[in-house]
Design an enzyme around this catalytic site. Sequence first.
Site, PDB file in Angstrom:
ATOM      1  CG  ASN A 153      -8.475  -1.821  12.260  1.00 11.66           C
ATOM      2  OD1 ASN A 153      -7.589  -2.533  11.795  1.00 11.66           O
ATOM      3  ND2 ASN A 153      -8.887  -0.712  11.675  1.00 11.66           N
TER       4      ASN A 153
ATOM      5  CG  HIS B  86      -5.648  -2.589   9.017  1.00  8.38           C
ATOM      6  ND1 HIS B  86      -5.669  -1.227   9.210  1.00  8.38           N
ATOM      7  CD2 HIS B  86      -4.377  -2.964   9.317  1.00  8.38           C
ATOM      8  CE1 HIS B  86      -4.470  -0.820   9.585  1.00  8.38           C
ATOM      9  NE2 HIS B  86      -3.675  -1.848   9.669  1.00  8.38           N
TER      10      HIS B  86
ATOM     11  CG  ASP C 262      -0.304  -0.484   2.490  1.00 11.22           C
ATOM     12  OD1 ASP C 262       0.942  -0.403   2.598  1.00 11.22           O
ATOM     13  OD2 ASP C 262      -1.020  -0.947   3.390  1.00 11.22           O
TER      14      ASP C 262
ATOM     15  CD  GLU D 199      -8.424   0.817   8.128  1.00 11.38           C
ATOM     16  OE1 GLU D 199      -8.248  -0.191   8.839  1.00 11.38           O
ATOM     17  OE2 GLU D 199      -7.895   1.916   8.374  1.00 11.38           O
TER      18      GLU D 199
HETATM   19  P1  PGA Z   1       2.343  -2.055  12.856  1.00  9.34           P
HETATM   20  O1  PGA Z   1       1.205  -1.988  11.736  1.00  9.34           O
HETATM   21  O2  PGA Z   1       3.314  -3.095  12.380  1.00  9.34           O
HETATM   22  O3  PGA Z   1       2.924  -0.661  12.857  1.00  9.34           O
HETATM   23  O4  PGA Z   1       1.678  -2.437  14.115  1.00  9.34           O
HETATM   24  C1  PGA Z   1       0.646  -3.163  11.240  1.00  9.34           C
HETATM   25  C2  PGA Z   1      -0.553  -2.827  10.393  1.00  9.34           C
HETATM   26  O5  PGA Z   1      -1.230  -1.819  10.653  1.00  9.34           O
HETATM   27  O6  PGA Z   1      -0.842  -3.606   9.468  1.00  9.34           O
END
Ligand code: PGA
Length: 260
Positions: free
Chosen positions: A136, A138, A67, A143
């Site tokens: 959450n 995702h 992304d 999302e």
């Molecule tokens: P993080 O993010 O490794 O910074 O916890 C993971 C994500 O949001 O997919």
Amino acid sequence: MKILILPDPAAAVARCVEIIAQTLNEKPQAVLGLATGGTMEPVYARLVERARAGEVAVDRMTSFNLDEYVGLPPEHSQSYHSYMRERLFGPLGLDPSRTHLPRGDAPDPAAEAARYDAAIAQAGGIDLQLLGIGGNGHIGFNEPSSSLASPTRVKTLTRATREANARFFGPDETVPRFAITMGIATILRSRHAVLLATGTKKATAVAAMAEGPLGARCPASALQMHPRATIVLDAEAAADLELRQYYETAHPEGQEVTLG
Ligand code: PGA
């Protein structure tokens, strides 16, 4: 799903890097799907170390990141282009023509998303897709409420995600509201998906992904439909799994067990 539970974050990172190294050593021209975020920082640091030690072949790989923020040009310090350049592509000395991310500054983000899926297909598809997971649930920036059949497209970020990622931005900067993200269908087409999660903040999402109902409330639960998904966890991220004992019996210390 193969669930590997390692005692601590360092062991989980090393296990994840081992999977990447095995993939590249078996197929040096492999196409890797790459992720960003705090969880991946030690993964890339370790991969760079192993590449410098001559333990893993990286020169012929191709990569596609999950992304990029809409509106950020590749030179922006918080773009995922910058993240990847600084942590992996630069240190490995990779040829930029082999590393791909969606262009956040494309004049037509929807067209850029469609182009990206076509480019992945053109490259022969993704051999190994690395994933983190949001608190959450995702994956990528898919999302909650994302279609489980979604292609790469523009998504609106949730407030929780923007707050979680604000730590990477300066006090005067705002976290972008939109991102171009590989879709869930794109991720499910990868030949092997490896999700790494560490720390207590991920425990609820990890349990929902692995043991909860398949559904858009937890987009990572779509990995239940992936024919080859490996979930690499530390003890904290594994804390809410009801079937933990079973996973630890099947893969003691997160290792493979040979039959017979
Ligand atoms: P993080 O993010 O490794 O910074 O916890 C993971 C994500 O949001 O997919």
